[in-house]
Design an enzyme around this catalytic site. Sequence first.
Site, PDB file in Angstrom:
ATOM      1  N   LYS A  54       1.711 -13.835   6.247  1.00  0.00           N
ATOM      2  CA  LYS A  54       0.619 -12.920   5.931  1.00  0.00           C
ATOM      3  C   LYS A  54      -0.117 -13.503   4.736  1.00  0.00           C
ATOM      4  CE  LYS A  54      -0.410  -8.421   3.940  1.00  0.00           C
ATOM      5  NZ  LYS A  54       0.158  -7.282   3.179  1.00  0.00           N
ATOM      6  N   ILE A  68      -2.517  -7.299   8.852  1.00  0.00           N
ATOM      7  CA  ILE A  68      -1.773  -6.254   8.157  1.00  0.00           C
ATOM      8  C   ILE A  68      -2.772  -5.666   7.175  1.00  0.00           C
ATOM      9  CG2 ILE A  68       0.089  -5.717   6.547  1.00  0.00           C
ATOM     10  CD1 ILE A  68       1.802  -7.796   7.945  1.00  0.00           C
ATOM     11  N   TYR A 109       4.840 -14.200   3.078  1.00  0.00           N
ATOM     12  CA  TYR A 109       3.763 -13.513   2.364  1.00  0.00           C
ATOM     13  C   TYR A 109       3.132 -14.494   1.397  1.00  0.00           C
ATOM     14  CZ  TYR A 109       1.861  -8.971   0.704  1.00  0.00           C
ATOM     15  OH  TYR A 109       1.069  -7.898   0.401  1.00  0.00           O
ATOM     16  N   THR A 131       0.835  -1.204   0.000  1.00  0.00           N
ATOM     17  CA  THR A 131       0.000   0.000   0.000  1.00  0.00           C
ATOM     18  C   THR A 131       0.866   1.248   0.000  1.00  0.00           C
ATOM     19  OG1 THR A 131      -1.527  -1.286   1.369  1.00  0.00           O
ATOM     20  CG2 THR A 131      -2.017   1.042   1.095  1.00  0.00           C
TER      21      THR A 131
END
Length: 296
Positions: free
Chosen positions: A165, A204, A137, A49
């Site tokens: 994540k 997150i 991830y 982001t």
Amino acid sequence: MSSFAFSGLNLAITAPFDPNGRIDFNRFQELIERYLAAGVDGIVFSSGTGMHVYLSPDESRSLIERGARIVAGRAKVIAQASALLTADVVARTRFAKDSGADGVMILPPFFEGPSDDNSVFDFYAEVAKVGLPIIGYNVPQAVGVRITPDLLRRLCELPEFRAVKDSSGDLIGQVRLIGTGLDVINGADPLVPFSLFAGCSGLIWGGANIAPRTCVAIVKAAREKRWDDVQSLWRLLEPIMSLLWDGDYVPSVYAAAELTGYGCGHARKPFRPLSTDRIAALRKALGALVEQEAVR
């Protein structure tokens, strides 16, 4: 979520830009202070982001170093350290450690990289030698590598590999990861209440840039098992979080943050300014959040 080092809401903070497309470090500090005041548990610097792939290495390092210094122990600091070359990932991880980060978030090998479990394990094992907690991830739709429950179990044998994540958006797949009993962080905005109920270890959350007070409130309600409150808060959040996930995620976060008073400029090129129709859709989806999150 209480015993995990990165529990609660870890904000994947935007990187604010001035009208010339340069990082606005004064605004960066202001935003960090406001998000800390809202009660976030951690901040991820140079996140997706935050336009990690469209930052120069020096810009990424500056955000991480300055961010950690501003936070100064008031929240957890996570640095994105993803890169194409393993040596670069190691160097970025070492820099994050030297800057005072509490952990790093790292994509598995990507862009036509190896996808077999042995190669993915070897990659993370190399980075783990730096001695900083790693959050893996899982975003197979973008990377082409899927972190399965079996691979997660193996990766967590590495002392520094603490969690994955999951940004796959696949709730069933995430529940299976959670079912290993290992720590799983939800990274898919539309799944927040479902992931919290399923027992994820933390979040997150990029969309939290837009409505930090409300996002903190929903996490607090889940911690206290006030599921009716979670449901009520999610009614406010769901329209915007679902719209973000439909496409144009990063520029939409930037645009929606402007509407709720957490302006960070425009997303950097190659993103184009959003259409007036998209802005109108964001405004409609935000609904009462605009007033609820207004600067006080």
